[in-house]
Design a protein around this motif. Structure first.
Motif, short mmCIF file in Angstrom:
data_model
loop_
_atom_site.label_atom_id
_atom_site.label_comp_id
_atom_site.label_asym_id
_atom_site.label_seq_id
_atom_site.Cartn_x
_atom_site.Cartn_y
_atom_site.Cartn_z
N SER A 1 16.16 2.02 28.86
CA SER A 1 16.44 0.60 28.80
C SER A 1 14.82 -0.11 29.34
O SER A 1 13.82 0.97 28.62
CB SER A 1 17.32 -0.03 30.08
OG SER A 1 15.75 1.06 31.04
N GLY A 2 15.57 -1.63 29.25
CA GLY A 2 13.38 -2.18 29.31
C GLY A 2 13.07 -1.18 30.38
O GLY A 2 11.73 -1.51 30.30
N THR A 3 13.45 -1.28 31.33
CA THR A 3 13.00 -1.47 32.72
C THR A 3 12.91 -0.02 32.66
O THR A 3 11.50 0.44 33.18
CB THR A 3 14.44 -2.00 33.71
OG1 THR A 3 15.08 -2.29 33.83
CG2 THR A 3 13.87 -1.24 35.29
N ASP A 4 13.49 0.78 32.18
CA ASP A 4 13.07 2.90 32.67
C ASP A 4 11.96 2.61 31.83
O ASP A 4 10.92 3.74 31.76
CB ASP A 4 14.18 3.60 31.74
CG ASP A 4 15.32 3.40 32.80
OD1 ASP A 4 15.07 3.38 33.43
OD2 ASP A 4 16.13 4.47 32.79
N PHE B 1 10.14 -2.35 25.01
CA PHE B 1 11.11 -3.09 24.62
C PHE B 1 11.90 -2.89 25.13
O PHE B 1 12.51 -1.89 25.34
CB PHE B 1 10.87 -2.63 23.08
CG PHE B 1 10.01 -3.04 22.52
CD1 PHE B 1 10.02 -4.56 21.93
CD2 PHE B 1 8.17 -2.37 22.63
CE1 PHE B 1 8.15 -4.30 21.50
CE2 PHE B 1 7.65 -3.12 21.91
CZ PHE B 1 6.89 -3.68 21.21
N SER B 2 12.51 -3.69 25.17
CA SER B 2 14.15 -4.22 25.31
C SER B 2 15.43 -3.88 24.10
O SER B 2 15.25 -5.12 23.39
CB SER B 2 14.32 -4.58 27.15
OG SER B 2 15.85 -4.99 27.10
N PHE B 3 15.93 -3.21 24.45
CA PHE B 3 16.89 -3.20 24.13
C PHE B 3 18.62 -4.53 24.11
O PHE B 3 19.47 -4.14 23.62
CB PHE B 3 17.02 -2.60 23.04
CG PHE B 3 16.24 -1.32 22.02
CD1 PHE B 3 15.21 -2.36 21.52
CD2 PHE B 3 16.30 -0.41 22.28
CE1 PHE B 3 14.13 -1.87 21.05
CE2 PHE B 3 15.06 0.15 20.96
CZ PHE B 3 13.82 -0.71 21.18
N GLU C 1 2.42 -3.04 28.17
CA GLU C 1 2.70 -4.99 27.50
C GLU C 1 4.45 -5.09 27.78
O GLU C 1 5.00 -4.31 27.75
CB GLU C 1 2.60 -4.88 26.05
CG GLU C 1 1.03 -5.31 25.98
CD GLU C 1 0.76 -5.04 24.73
OE1 GLU C 1 1.19 -6.57 23.61
OE2 GLU C 1 -0.47 -4.12 24.46
N ASP C 2 4.63 -5.89 28.38
CA ASP C 2 6.17 -6.24 28.30
C ASP C 2 6.58 -6.88 27.66
O ASP C 2 6.52 -7.95 27.38
CB ASP C 2 6.86 -6.78 29.87
CG ASP C 2 8.22 -6.98 29.93
OD1 ASP C 2 8.67 -6.76 28.72
OD2 ASP C 2 8.79 -7.15 31.32
N CYS C 3 6.75 -5.76 26.18
CA CYS C 3 6.98 -6.55 25.06
C CYS C 3 8.73 -6.75 24.41
O CYS C 3 9.36 -6.64 24.33
CB CYS C 3 7.60 -5.78 24.09
SG CYS C 3 5.43 -5.39 24.17
N SER C 4 9.47 -7.11 26.15
CA SER C 4 10.98 -6.44 26.28
C SER C 4 11.19 -8.56 24.67
O SER C 4 12.51 -8.07 24.77
CB SER C 4 11.67 -7.19 27.37
OG SER C 4 11.34 -6.42 27.84
N HIS C 5 10.89 -9.28 24.97
CA HIS C 5 11.10 -10.53 24.58
C HIS C 5 10.70 -10.26 22.97
O HIS C 5 10.69 -11.54 22.10
CB HIS C 5 11.41 -11.77 25.12
CG HIS C 5 10.95 -11.75 25.80
ND1 HIS C 5 10.86 -13.23 27.33
CD2 HIS C 5 11.95 -11.37 27.13
CE1 HIS C 5 11.59 -13.14 28.45
NE2 HIS C 5 12.31 -11.44 27.91
N ALA C 6 9.98 -9.57 22.64
CA ALA C 6 8.77 -9.57 21.59
C ALA C 6 8.67 -8.65 20.29
O ALA C 6 7.90 -8.88 19.45
CB ALA C 6 7.35 -9.70 22.23
N THR D 1 20.94 -9.41 24.46
CA THR D 1 20.84 -10.47 24.05
C THR D 1 19.39 -10.87 23.47
O THR D 1 19.09 -11.81 22.91
CB THR D 1 20.69 -11.64 24.63
OG1 THR D 1 20.19 -11.04 25.79
CG2 THR D 1 21.84 -11.87 25.53
N LYS D 2 18.34 -9.93 23.48
CA LYS D 2 16.86 -10.18 23.37
C LYS D 2 16.75 -10.06 21.62
O LYS D 2 17.98 -9.58 20.62
CB LYS D 2 16.29 -8.46 23.41
CG LYS D 2 16.61 -8.22 24.98
CD LYS D 2 15.32 -8.52 25.44
CE LYS D 2 15.45 -8.75 26.71
NZ LYS D 2 16.39 -9.66 28.49
N PRO D 3 15.77 -9.40 20.29
CA PRO D 3 15.55 -10.11 19.64
C PRO D 3 16.28 -8.87 18.62
O PRO D 3 16.46 -9.01 17.67
CB PRO D 3 14.56 -10.24 19.48
CG PRO D 3 13.35 -10.74 20.63
CD PRO D 3 14.28 -10.25 21.67
#
Ligand code: PLP
Length: 367
Positions: A61-64, A182-184, A158-163, A187-189
């Motif tokens: 996950s993005g959190t992990d 990054f988060s997948f 860098e928190d690139c979860s949205h990017a 809803t993410k890009p």
């Protein structure tokens, strides 16, 4: 007017690549390899190619991705980690998950991105890591922040979860700091059909540590060298994400066109739209306006069949879980943003004609 435009439509995401996803799922199931096999490796390589990073390490996950990165960079329990208050609670939860203490820096009122001057003030508090967030898909300004971190011996994660798909002067988000996460989340890009995340880095050392930490702290002989996690992206998710990666740029361009229509159409409404930094390619994870009468506008749009959302309704420093480490400090820009931000539908299921109708509906509601 009554429309039917939900804020997000997971079925539309699936429909767009349905045949390819079904083939990928079949391929994985028939392979009999479900964890850390050829699909994860191929996806990691493809993601490294997209971003230009030397290494990409997929996790659960993005959190992990954030938690493992802090541990990989050597942070320990009690260390202070600086981030922004106007992010998903996951950013601060990831800091706490490894025993660290989230503290905050306010954001710039025009971009809602981390404010380097405020970071400078907060660095007095012995900060060991800074986590800037590329909020809504816009790369945050990092030059000054990286210099401050270097001075203090801190790392930048860098928190690139949205990017996913966002660039700053030609460099993909996540390439400037020590690690990009990054988060997948669907809803993410670059959204999966389940959970997932990934870390990118150019450092051999950090990449090796991330690989070790995502699987129990194993070395190559399967000996646990230090406390680790179970945080693996599975083969099914990797295969699905790889299919989505093929349409990432095309979908980003679609969202870019929606954003242009919204920006132009809403110009005369007085609604405030976060300012764009120069030299960036925005991922447009969210198209966010600021409106003091948010509740009324949301309700009126809902009645017209238009779904909206708020990212994020509560500043993290005011939440009970994070208030203790923050010593009662207030962050006026983030608090004001929390009261005003409103996200309009901005993903694949929204057509350009829909965006025009949404603009019209907003104008009607505000008049
Ligand atoms: C800014 C930000 N950081 C971190 C996360 C955590 O990602 P995940 O939900 O994949 O754990 C999210 C997702 O909600 C996010 O928006």
């Amino acid at each position: 007017m009554t429309l039917q435009i939900p804020f997000f439509d997971g079925r539309a995401v699936f429909r767009e690549i349905e045949d390819r996803v079904l083939q990928a799922v079949q391929r994985v199931l028939r392979s009999g390899q479900f964890i850390l096999g050829a699909e994860v490796l191929a996806f990691e390589q493809a993601f490294a190619t997209l971003t230009g990073a030397r290494f990409a390490i997929a996790v659960a996950s993005g959190t992990d991705a954030l938690s493992l990165s802090l541990r990989a960079a050597g942070l320990a329990a009690g260390d202070r980690v600086l981030t922004v208050p106007n992010t998903a609670p996951a950013t601060a939860a990831a800091i706490q998950a490894v025993g660290c203490r989230p503290i905050f820096a306010d954001v710039h009122p025009d971009t809602l991105l981390i404010c380097p001057e405020h970071v400078e003030q907060q660095m007095q508090a012995e900060v060991r890591a800074i986590i800037p967030v590329h909020l809504y898909g816009q790369p945050a300004p990092l030059n000054h922040i990286i210099a401050l971190a270097k001075n203090a011996g801190a790392v930048v994660i860098e928190d690139c979860s949205h990017a996913a798909g966002a660039f700053d002067h030609g460099l993909h988000a996540g390439r400037r700091g020590d690690i990009g996460c990054f988060s997948f989340y669907p809803t993410k890009p670059l959204g999966g059909m389940g959970d997932g995340g990934i870390c990118i880095t150019d450092s051999d050392h950090l990449a090796a540590r991330l690989r070790m930490l995502r699987m129990y702290g194993f070395n190559e002989h399967r000996i646990c060298m230090e406390p680790g996690f179970n945080s693996r992206l599975d083969e099914l998710q990797a295969a699905i994400l790889h299919e989505r990666l093929h349409v990432l740029e095309q979908q980003q361009q679609h969202r870019q066109r929606l954003a242009e229509r919204y920006t132009k159409g809403l110009q005369k409404t007085g609604l405030r739209i976060p300012l764009l930094r120069s030299g960036i390619t925005h991922a447009w994870h969210q198209f966010v306006v600021r409106v003091p009468q948010r509740k009324q506008l949301m309700k009126a749009l809902q009645q017209m069949g238009i779904g909206t959302a708020v990212h994020y309704e509560h500043s993290l420093h005011l939440m009970p879980a994070f208030a203790a480490s923050n010593g009662g400090q207030r962050f006026p820009q983030a608090e004001r943003a929390a009261a005003e931000v409103l996200s309009l539908p901005c993903s694949r299921h929204v057509s350009e004609a829909d965006a025009d109708q949404i603009v019209e509906a907003v104008i009607t509601c505000l008049s």
